[in-house]
Write a protein that holds these residues in place. Structure first.
Motif, PDB file in Angstrom:
ATOM      1  N   ASP A  83       0.862  -1.175   0.000  1.00 50.81           N
ATOM      2  CA  ASP A  83       0.000   0.000   0.000  1.00 50.81           C
ATOM      3  C   ASP A  83       0.903   1.231   0.000  1.00 50.81           C
ATOM      4  O   ASP A  83       1.687   1.434   0.937  1.00 50.81           O
ATOM      5  N   ALA A  85       0.079   4.426   0.192  1.00 49.22           N
ATOM      6  CA  ALA A  85      -0.491   5.638   0.774  1.00 49.22           C
ATOM      7  C   ALA A  85       0.507   6.450   1.604  1.00 49.22           C
ATOM      8  O   ALA A  85       0.526   7.681   1.515  1.00 49.22           O
ATOM      9  N   GLU A  88       2.515   8.473  -0.828  1.00 49.97           N
ATOM     10  CA  GLU A  88       1.723   9.413  -1.637  1.00 49.97           C
ATOM     11  C   GLU A  88       1.300  10.656  -0.872  1.00 49.97           C
ATOM     12  O   GLU A  88       0.864  11.635  -1.480  1.00 49.97           O
ATOM     13  N   THR A  97      -4.551  10.948 -10.139  1.00 52.37           N
ATOM     14  CA  THR A  97      -5.480   9.838  -9.952  1.00 52.37           C
ATOM     15  C   THR A  97      -6.635   9.964 -10.929  1.00 52.37           C
ATOM     16  O   THR A  97      -7.251  11.020 -11.044  1.00 52.37           O
ATOM     17  N   CYS A 131      -0.016   2.720  -9.808  1.00 54.44           N
ATOM     18  CA  CYS A 131      -0.682   1.993  -8.735  1.00 54.44           C
ATOM     19  C   CYS A 131      -2.157   1.767  -9.089  1.00 54.44           C
ATOM     20  O   CYS A 131      -2.771   2.550  -9.816  1.00 54.44           O
ATOM     21  N   VAL A 133      -5.742   1.590  -7.370  1.00 52.95           N
ATOM     22  CA  VAL A 133      -6.388   2.075  -6.150  1.00 52.95           C
ATOM     23  C   VAL A 133      -7.768   1.445  -6.035  1.00 52.95           C
ATOM     24  O   VAL A 133      -8.626   1.635  -6.905  1.00 52.95           O
ATOM     25  N   GLY A 137      -9.393   2.769  -1.049  1.00 53.54           N
ATOM     26  CA  GLY A 137      -8.285   3.708  -1.096  1.00 53.54           C
ATOM     27  C   GLY A 137      -6.915   3.080  -1.018  1.00 53.54           C
ATOM     28  O   GLY A 137      -5.910   3.803  -1.008  1.00 53.54           O
ATOM     29  N   SER A 139      -3.659   1.797  -2.333  1.00 52.79           N
ATOM     30  CA  SER A 139      -2.947   2.112  -3.578  1.00 52.79           C
ATOM     31  C   SER A 139      -1.800   1.127  -3.749  1.00 52.79           C
ATOM     32  O   SER A 139      -0.761   1.250  -3.084  1.00 52.79           O
ATOM     33  N   HIS A 176     -12.256   0.550  -9.500  1.00 50.33           N
ATOM     34  CA  HIS A 176     -10.911   0.957  -9.087  1.00 50.33           C
ATOM     35  C   HIS A 176     -10.466   2.182  -9.879  1.00 50.33           C
ATOM     36  O   HIS A 176     -11.065   2.545 -10.894  1.00 50.33           O
ATOM     37  N   ARG A 179      -3.531   5.257 -10.539  1.00 52.45           N
ATOM     38  CA  ARG A 179      -2.789   6.360  -9.938  1.00 52.45           C
ATOM     39  C   ARG A 179      -1.366   6.396 -10.485  1.00 52.45           C
ATOM     40  O   ARG A 179      -0.717   5.367 -10.657  1.00 52.45           O
TER      41      ARG A 179
END
Length: 226
Positions: A83, A85, A88, A97, A131, A133, A137, A139, A176, A179
């Motif tokens: 993940d 996140a 990011e 995104t 990524c 997503v 959420g 990613s 989905h 990203r």
């Protein structure tokens, strides 16, 4: 299966000035298509409030606090899918995104990106990652690549960096989003660019680099099943 770090922060709101409609161009070949997306048509999370507009987004890479790498292709127990996140939400990472997909999209082959960028320091790298997503959420990385920029290009001059990402076979499920991350490095998977031209193994000084991404001339091309 993607592995989640213990802590995670939300991405936060997308600047309204960075929201623009989709634009898709498809060049078809037998059995496959190449889907080209201009990143300026997608939601952009700016690293700093007010740093994003309809034309450019900036971030600053500092080798003394180098952008970390999560997963990816490497000979390590930390390889694979994670993940993303935590990366990011960093100030040194630019994130684009897409809207959620109404139907699944199969990406099979080598994604290609052309990044229109200018840097205030000619000794710079450019790291790009894709990524997937999900609805919650998460990613998850599935392809990336890095390029050392030509130090002979004058600082501040706009240049186009052409980069093939990792070969992949990934289904982006309906609901989905796709990203795109852009940063100045991915440490320790790739050695830090010190920003001075010194060899990374024994350099003694560092210099930051501000990357400016020019949206409309930055294009991601995806090999998708027809």
């Amino acid at each position: 299966m993607a592995r989640s770090p213990p802590a995670r922060r939300p991405l936060g709101p997308v600047p309204a000035a960075a929201l623009r409609p989709w634009s898709t161009a498809v060049a078809r070949t037998p059995g496959m298509a190449h889907r080209a997306e201009h990143v300026g048509r997608h939601r952009c999370r700016s690293p700093r409030p007010g740093a994003a507009d309809t034309a450019t987004t900036t971030c600053t890479y500092n080798p003394r606090g180098a952008t970390p790498a999560l997963g990816g292709r490497r000979n390590s127990t930390e390889a694979g899918q994670f993940d993303n996140a935590p990366v990011e939400t960093r100030d040194d990472v630019i994130v684009f995104t897409s809207e959620s997909f109404g139907e699944s999209l199969d990406i099979i082959g080598i994604p290609h990106i052309e990044v229109s960028v200018s840097v205030d320091n000619p000794h710079a790298d450019l790291f790009v990652r894709l990524c997937d997503v999900d609805e919650n959420g998460m990613s998850t990385n599935f392809a990336d690549g890095i390029r050392r920029l030509d130090p002979n290009v004058t600082a501040g001059r706009r240049q186009t960096v052409s980069l093939d990402l990792d070969p992949c076979a990934r289904r982006i499920q309906a609901g989905h989003r796709l990203r795109l991350q852009i940063a100045g490095g991915a440490h320790p998977r790739f050695a830090r660019n010190l920003g001075t031209g010194e060899p990374p193994e024994h350099g003694t000084t560092t210099h930051t680099t501000r990357h400016t991404i020019h949206h409309d001339d930055t294009k991601l091309t995806l090999p998708v099943e027809n």
